[in-house]
Design a protein around this motif. Structure first.
Motif, mmCIF file in Angstrom:
data_model
loop_
_atom_site.group_PDB
_atom_site.id
_atom_site.type_symbol
_atom_site.label_atom_id
_atom_site.label_comp_id
_atom_site.label_asym_id
_atom_site.label_seq_id
_atom_site.Cartn_x
_atom_site.Cartn_y
_atom_site.Cartn_z
ATOM 1 N N ASP A 164 18.921 -14.617 -55.812
ATOM 2 C CA ASP A 164 19.044 -15.140 -56.911
ATOM 3 C C ASP A 164 19.741 -17.001 -57.272
ATOM 4 O O ASP A 164 19.946 -17.464 -57.778
ATOM 5 C CB ASP A 164 21.168 -15.214 -55.629
ATOM 6 N N TYR A 165 18.186 -17.611 -56.466
ATOM 7 C CA TYR A 165 18.136 -18.465 -56.879
ATOM 8 C C TYR A 165 16.419 -18.666 -56.924
ATOM 9 O O TYR A 165 15.517 -17.962 -55.968
ATOM 10 C CB TYR A 165 18.277 -19.765 -56.002
ATOM 11 N N SER B 152 19.019 -21.002 -61.082
ATOM 12 C CA SER B 152 19.722 -19.736 -61.148
ATOM 13 C C SER B 152 19.178 -18.168 -61.920
ATOM 14 O O SER B 152 18.848 -18.304 -63.254
ATOM 15 C CB SER B 152 21.293 -20.093 -61.283
ATOM 16 N N SER B 153 19.353 -17.149 -60.912
ATOM 17 C CA SER B 153 18.935 -15.684 -61.987
ATOM 18 C C SER B 153 20.082 -15.715 -62.848
ATOM 19 O O SER B 153 19.434 -14.543 -63.456
ATOM 20 C CB SER B 153 19.560 -15.140 -60.235
ATOM 21 N N ILE C 217 20.585 -14.865 -50.388
ATOM 22 C CA ILE C 217 21.513 -16.067 -49.525
ATOM 23 C C ILE C 217 20.883 -17.332 -49.183
ATOM 24 O O ILE C 217 20.410 -18.050 -50.399
ATOM 25 C CB ILE C 217 22.107 -15.455 -48.783
ATOM 26 N N GLN C 218 19.954 -16.987 -48.317
ATOM 27 C CA GLN C 218 19.803 -18.483 -47.421
ATOM 28 C C GLN C 218 18.206 -18.376 -47.456
ATOM 29 O O GLN C 218 17.364 -19.347 -46.845
ATOM 30 C CB GLN C 218 20.445 -19.549 -46.999
ATOM 31 N N MET D 256 14.090 -18.445 -47.739
ATOM 32 C CA MET D 256 13.299 -18.080 -48.650
ATOM 33 C C MET D 256 12.267 -18.238 -48.635
ATOM 34 O O MET D 256 11.525 -17.496 -47.604
ATOM 35 C CB MET D 256 13.963 -19.887 -49.737
ATOM 36 N N TYR E 298 10.309 -22.974 -40.266
ATOM 37 C CA TYR E 298 9.359 -22.292 -41.209
ATOM 38 C C TYR E 298 7.823 -22.453 -40.602
ATOM 39 O O TYR E 298 7.576 -23.129 -39.804
ATOM 40 C CB TYR E 298 8.622 -22.581 -42.804
ATOM 41 N N TYR F 201 16.754 -19.372 -39.346
ATOM 42 C CA TYR F 201 17.874 -20.467 -39.975
ATOM 43 C C TYR F 201 18.862 -20.363 -38.921
ATOM 44 O O TYR F 201 19.651 -19.298 -39.029
ATOM 45 C CB TYR F 201 18.001 -19.828 -41.433
ATOM 46 N N ARG G 50 24.811 -21.170 -51.987
ATOM 47 C CA ARG G 50 23.421 -20.205 -53.054
ATOM 48 C C ARG G 50 23.093 -21.865 -53.244
ATOM 49 O O ARG G 50 24.181 -22.270 -53.664
ATOM 50 C CB ARG G 50 24.151 -19.333 -53.385
#
Lengths: 110, 115
Positions: free
Chosen positions: A31-32, A51-52, A95-96, A98, B35, B48, B100
């Motif tokens: 989504d990002y 943003s997507s 979500i969070q 990456m 990470y 996380y 987000r």
């Protein structure tokens, strides 16, 4: 599972010209999308995101383009400066969490 | 203001030993991330935290890896019975929240070498 790919390990451009860094992803749920820049012996620093739901985001000399149908994004730097020389990482967020690409080393020659 | 700090900056250990890596996030940041970056690769997500709890630990490679954040600020990544393949730069990041698109701010990393 490499969900984010940067297929060019290096790129060299002349000062003042445009630098284009590319990134492909496989998961349509991201989504990002973000770009990070990394100098040696330092952690990655945030550069720009999108943003997507958008297809372009611009911040000064930096513009990120998103093509969702092709699952592709790119970072344009114009004009390129010697201080832009670094490793650039593309990242995609769900979500969070990456996921990062392997990075592209940009060298801007004076 | 102070950014994310990580200690030690470098750690050399022997195969089979236990190591702890520390991360101090930016003050007020509720989300904290670990990470791992191997040579020639991008950062690989490990775990996380949102506050004190691990919200997503799906990236931990096996049960030799464990992380805690007991008071919702400092975090420690613990690696038991280290192996040569654990050699990498371990990066910590924090963000204001876990919303987000929230920007993650990275520390300089701890370079771990397992001999």
């Amino acid at each position: 599972d490499q969900q984010v790919k940067q297929n060019s390990p290096s790129l060299s451009v002349q000062e003042g010209r445009i630098s284009i860094l590319n990134c492909d992803y496989t998961n349509s749920m991201f989504d990002y999308f973000l770009w990070y820049k990394k100098y040696p012996a330092e952690g990655p620093t945030f550069l720009i995101s999108i943003s997507s739901i958008k297809d372009k985001n611009e911040d000064g000399r930096f513009t990120v383009f998103l093509n969702k149908s092709a699952k592709h994004l790119s970072l344009h730097i114009v004009p390129s400066q010697p201080g832009d020389s670094a490793v650039y990482f593309c990242a995609a967020s769900l979500i969070q969490t990456m996921r990062f690409g392997a990075g592209t080393r940009l060298t801007v020659k004076p | 203001g102070a950014g994310v700090s990580q200690t030690p900056s470098n750690k050399v250990t022997e195969k089979g030993k236990y190591v702890e890596l520390r991360c101090d996030p930016i003050s007020g940041h509720t989300a904290l991330y670990w990470y791992r970056q191997s040579l020639g690769q991008g950062p690989e997500f490990l775990i996380y935290f949102q506050g004190t709890g691990a919200a997503d630990d799906s990236g931990l490679p096996n049960d030799r890896f464990f992380a805690v954040r007991p008071e919702g600020s400092v975090s420690t990544l613990k690696i038991q019975r280290t192996e040569r393949g654990d050699s990498a730069v371990y990066l910590c990041a924090s963000s204001l929240s876990s919303g987000r698109g929230e920007t993650q701010y990275f520390g300089p990393g701890t370079r771990l070498l397992v001999l």
